[in-house]
Motif scaffolding. Sequence first.
Motif, PDB file in Angstrom:
ATOM      1  N   LEU A 215      44.389  37.836  43.710  1.00  0.00           N
ATOM      2  CA  LEU A 215      45.573  37.629  42.869  1.00  0.00           C
ATOM      3  C   LEU A 215      46.812  38.312  43.452  1.00  0.00           C
ATOM      4  O   LEU A 215      47.939  37.817  43.317  1.00  0.00           O
ATOM      5  CB  LEU A 215      45.285  38.157  41.455  1.00  0.00           C
ATOM      6  N   THR A 216      46.592  39.432  44.137  1.00  0.00           N
ATOM      7  CA  THR A 216      47.725  40.173  44.722  1.00  0.00           C
ATOM      8  C   THR A 216      48.467  39.354  45.780  1.00  0.00           C
ATOM      9  O   THR A 216      49.623  39.635  46.096  1.00  0.00           O
ATOM     10  CB  THR A 216      47.235  41.501  45.348  1.00  0.00           C
ATOM     11  N   GLU A 217      47.793  38.317  46.323  1.00  0.00           N
ATOM     12  CA  GLU A 217      48.437  37.438  47.313  1.00  0.00           C
ATOM     13  C   GLU A 217      49.594  36.630  46.698  1.00  0.00           C
ATOM     14  O   GLU A 217      50.410  36.071  47.401  1.00  0.00           O
ATOM     15  CB  GLU A 217      47.422  36.454  47.914  1.00  0.00           C
ATOM     16  N   PHE A 218      49.592  36.554  45.351  1.00  0.00           N
ATOM     17  CA  PHE A 218      50.634  35.767  44.661  1.00  0.00           C
ATOM     18  C   PHE A 218      51.757  36.649  44.128  1.00  0.00           C
ATOM     19  O   PHE A 218      52.524  36.237  43.262  1.00  0.00           O
ATOM     20  CB  PHE A 218      50.015  34.992  43.485  1.00  0.00           C
ATOM     21  N   ILE A 222      54.070  35.906  40.966  1.00  0.00           N
ATOM     22  CA  ILE A 222      53.581  36.470  39.695  1.00  0.00           C
ATOM     23  C   ILE A 222      53.951  37.955  39.643  1.00  0.00           C
ATOM     24  O   ILE A 222      53.679  38.699  40.597  1.00  0.00           O
ATOM     25  CB  ILE A 222      52.037  36.310  39.567  1.00  0.00           C
ATOM     26  N   GLU A 223      54.557  38.364  38.527  1.00  0.00           N
ATOM     27  CA  GLU A 223      54.992  39.759  38.401  1.00  0.00           C
ATOM     28  C   GLU A 223      53.804  40.720  38.448  1.00  0.00           C
ATOM     29  O   GLU A 223      52.696  40.401  37.972  1.00  0.00           O
ATOM     30  CB  GLU A 223      55.749  39.957  37.081  1.00  0.00           C
ATOM     31  N   GLU A 224      54.072  41.907  38.988  1.00  0.00           N
ATOM     32  CA  GLU A 224      53.004  42.888  39.221  1.00  0.00           C
ATOM     33  C   GLU A 224      52.286  43.299  37.929  1.00  0.00           C
ATOM     34  O   GLU A 224      51.070  43.427  37.892  1.00  0.00           O
ATOM     35  CB  GLU A 224      53.588  44.127  39.911  1.00  0.00           C
ATOM     36  N   TRP A 225      53.075  43.501  36.837  1.00  0.00           N
ATOM     37  CA  TRP A 225      52.447  43.947  35.582  1.00  0.00           C
ATOM     38  C   TRP A 225      51.505  42.882  35.019  1.00  0.00           C
ATOM     39  O   TRP A 225      50.508  43.194  34.368  1.00  0.00           O
ATOM     40  CB  TRP A 225      53.492  44.355  34.537  1.00  0.00           C
ATOM     41  N   GLU A 228      48.349  43.157  36.937  1.00  0.00           N
ATOM     42  CA  GLU A 228      47.621  44.340  36.431  1.00  0.00           C
ATOM     43  C   GLU A 228      46.908  44.054  35.114  1.00  0.00           C
ATOM     44  O   GLU A 228      45.793  44.543  34.886  1.00  0.00           O
ATOM     45  CB  GLU A 228      48.591  45.514  36.245  1.00  0.00           C
ATOM     46  N   GLU A 229      47.540  43.268  34.237  1.00  0.00           N
ATOM     47  CA  GLU A 229      46.926  42.903  32.956  1.00  0.00           C
ATOM     48  C   GLU A 229      45.601  42.166  33.179  1.00  0.00           C
ATOM     49  O   GLU A 229      44.614  42.418  32.510  1.00  0.00           O
ATOM     50  CB  GLU A 229      47.871  42.028  32.117  1.00  0.00           C
ATOM     51  N   PHE A 230      45.624  41.228  34.150  1.00  0.00           N
ATOM     52  CA  PHE A 230      44.387  40.499  34.462  1.00  0.00           C
ATOM     53  C   PHE A 230      43.346  41.441  35.075  1.00  0.00           C
ATOM     54  O   PHE A 230      42.161  41.358  34.763  1.00  0.00           O
ATOM     55  CB  PHE A 230      44.666  39.335  35.423  1.00  0.00           C
ATOM     56  N   ALA A 231      43.815  42.339  35.948  1.00  0.00           N
ATOM     57  CA  ALA A 231      42.892  43.268  36.626  1.00  0.00           C
ATOM     58  C   ALA A 231      42.167  44.164  35.623  1.00  0.00           C
ATOM     59  O   ALA A 231      41.004  44.519  35.819  1.00  0.00           O
ATOM     60  CB  ALA A 231      43.654  44.115  37.642  1.00  0.00           C
ATOM     61  N   LYS A 232      42.881  44.516  34.525  1.00  0.00           N
ATOM     62  CA  LYS A 232      42.278  45.394  33.498  1.00  0.00           C
ATOM     63  C   LYS A 232      41.006  44.804  32.908  1.00  0.00           C
ATOM     64  O   LYS A 232      40.126  45.520  32.445  1.00  0.00           O
ATOM     65  CB  LYS A 232      43.260  45.627  32.345  1.00  0.00           C
ATOM     66  N   ILE A 233      40.928  43.455  32.861  1.00  0.00           N
ATOM     67  CA  ILE A 233      39.717  42.835  32.300  1.00  0.00           C
ATOM     68  C   ILE A 233      38.834  42.260  33.419  1.00  0.00           C
ATOM     69  O   ILE A 233      37.985  41.407  33.187  1.00  0.00           O
ATOM     70  CB  ILE A 233      40.048  41.769  31.229  1.00  0.00           C
ATOM     71  N   GLY A 234      39.067  42.764  34.639  1.00  0.00           N
ATOM     72  CA  GLY A 234      38.174  42.434  35.757  1.00  0.00           C
ATOM     73  C   GLY A 234      38.472  41.121  36.454  1.00  0.00           C
ATOM     74  O   GLY A 234      37.657  40.628  37.226  1.00  0.00           O
ATOM     75  N   LEU A 235      39.649  40.532  36.177  1.00  0.00           N
ATOM     76  CA  LEU A 235      40.007  39.268  36.846  1.00  0.00           C
ATOM     77  C   LEU A 235      41.010  39.553  37.953  1.00  0.00           C
ATOM     78  O   LEU A 235      42.165  39.854  37.677  1.00  0.00           O
ATOM     79  CB  LEU A 235      40.598  38.279  35.833  1.00  0.00           C
ATOM     80  N   ASP A 236      40.559  39.491  39.210  1.00  0.00           N
ATOM     81  CA  ASP A 236      41.482  39.832  40.296  1.00  0.00           C
ATOM     82  C   ASP A 236      41.540  38.770  41.392  1.00  0.00           C
ATOM     83  O   ASP A 236      42.080  38.990  42.458  1.00  0.00           O
ATOM     84  CB  ASP A 236      41.134  41.210  40.895  1.00  0.00           C
ATOM     85  N   ILE A 266      50.587  28.101  38.749  1.00  0.00           N
ATOM     86  CA  ILE A 266      50.827  28.596  40.116  1.00  0.00           C
ATOM     87  C   ILE A 266      49.525  28.615  40.921  1.00  0.00           C
ATOM     88  O   ILE A 266      49.477  28.173  42.069  1.00  0.00           O
ATOM     89  CB  ILE A 266      51.452  30.032  40.065  1.00  0.00           C
ATOM     90  N   LEU A 267      48.457  29.107  40.287  1.00  0.00           N
ATOM     91  CA  LEU A 267      47.176  29.231  40.979  1.00  0.00           C
ATOM     92  C   LEU A 267      46.590  27.837  41.293  1.00  0.00           C
ATOM     93  O   LEU A 267      46.019  27.620  42.368  1.00  0.00           O
ATOM     94  CB  LEU A 267      46.181  30.034  40.136  1.00  0.00           C
ATOM     95  N   LYS A 268      46.720  26.943  40.329  1.00  0.00           N
ATOM     96  CA  LYS A 268      46.164  25.594  40.511  1.00  0.00           C
ATOM     97  C   LYS A 268      46.859  24.881  41.679  1.00  0.00           C
ATOM     98  O   LYS A 268      46.223  24.203  42.488  1.00  0.00           O
ATOM     99  CB  LYS A 268      46.339  24.801  39.206  1.00  0.00           C
ATOM    100  N   GLU A 269      48.185  25.060  41.774  1.00  0.00           N
ATOM    101  CA  GLU A 269      48.955  24.444  42.871  1.00  0.00           C
ATOM    102  C   GLU A 269      48.453  24.897  44.230  1.00  0.00           C
ATOM    103  O   GLU A 269      48.407  24.119  45.186  1.00  0.00           O
ATOM    104  CB  GLU A 269      50.456  24.782  42.722  1.00  0.00           C
ATOM    105  N   GLU A 270      48.052  26.153  44.287  1.00  0.00           N
ATOM    106  CA  GLU A 270      47.524  26.704  45.553  1.00  0.00           C
ATOM    107  C   GLU A 270      46.299  25.903  46.014  1.00  0.00           C
ATOM    108  O   GLU A 270      46.200  25.533  47.188  1.00  0.00           O
ATOM    109  CB  GLU A 270      47.151  28.189  45.332  1.00  0.00           C
ATOM    110  N   PHE A 271      45.389  25.603  45.059  1.00  0.00           N
ATOM    111  CA  PHE A 271      44.164  24.896  45.452  1.00  0.00           C
ATOM    112  C   PHE A 271      44.381  23.391  45.588  1.00  0.00           C
ATOM    113  O   PHE A 271      43.729  22.731  46.385  1.00  0.00           O
ATOM    114  CB  PHE A 271      43.048  25.187  44.441  1.00  0.00           C
TER     115      PHE A 271
END
Length: 273
Positions: A215-218, A222-225, A228-236, A266-271
Motif C-alpha cells: 500500500l505504501t507504493e501508492f 493515497i494520504e499517509e494517514w 496507516e488506518e488500513f495498516a492498523k487492522i492488518g491491511l497493508d 485507485i487500487l483497482k486501476e493499478e491491476f
Amino acid sequence: MHHVRPRVVILIDDDGNEIVLPKEKQIPSDFFRKGDNVRGIIESVELKGNKPQIIMSRTSERFLEKLFEQEIPEVFDGLIMVKNVVRIPGEKAKVAVDSYDDRIDPVGACVGMKGSRIHGIVRELGNENIDVINYTSNIQLYITRALSPAKVSSIKINEDNKRAEVFLKLEEVSKAIGRGGHNIKLAGQLTGYELDVIREGDIAGAAADEDDVELTEFSDEIEEWVIEEFAKIGLDTAKSILKQDVNDLVRRTDLEEETILDVMKILKEEFDS
C-alpha cells in the motif's frame, strides 16, 4: 500465615478467623512460609460439620479484578470499568477495560508509564503476563484487539454459532495462537466467540499473490494517514483491501465510505492497467 501444609495453606485474618487456601486455588509458582502475608479473594464459605470454613483463592478472575481496583485509582473511583477478565493463572491474562470519560485512555491509565502501574499486579501473580485491551461493543474490533499482539487481516463472523474465522498472514499466526495456545484460548474466552485461525493462502484457490503491491507504493495518490488506518487492522497491500467488504471496512476503521471507495478505485486501476 499460620500453617503451611502440602495441599493447603491455613491463614488467620485480623479478626482471628481461619482461612483456607487450597493448593488448587494457588498460583503454580506460589511459595509461602509461615508468617508471610498472603493476598487473595474470599471465594466461598463452606460448612464443615457445624463450623464454617472460609475458602480463599488466588486463581480467581475476581482476584485480578480486585487487584486492579487496589492498584489503579481510576478503577477504584469508577472512572475506568473492568468489563471482563480471563486468565490462565501464573501464565497469561487478558483484561478488557472501558471508560465513561473520553479524555481518559483506560489502557494507558491501567498500564502506567513504562508499565509502572501494572508491574505490582504482575509481580503479585507470579509474573503472569497481563494484556490490557480497550473494550468495544464492535465485535470485529473486539476480537482484533483481543488477539493482539497478532495483526488480524480480516474476520468473518457467524453469529448463529458464536464462531469467528480469523484470517492472518503466515507470520502472524504463531503470535495469534501464543505459547501453549494461551493467546487464542483467552481471546476466545474474553470475546465469547470460538475463534478459528485461517492462514491467508490456505483458502481454496487463494495462493499467495505474486503480483500484489504494498500500500505504501501508492503514497503519492493515497494520504499517509489513510494508509496507516488500513495498516492498523492488518491491511497493508492492495489486494488485501480489494478483497474486503466496504461496509466492513467502515466499521473497522475511522475512514469514511467515500474515502474507502476512492482508495479501492485507485487500487483497482493499478491491476486493470
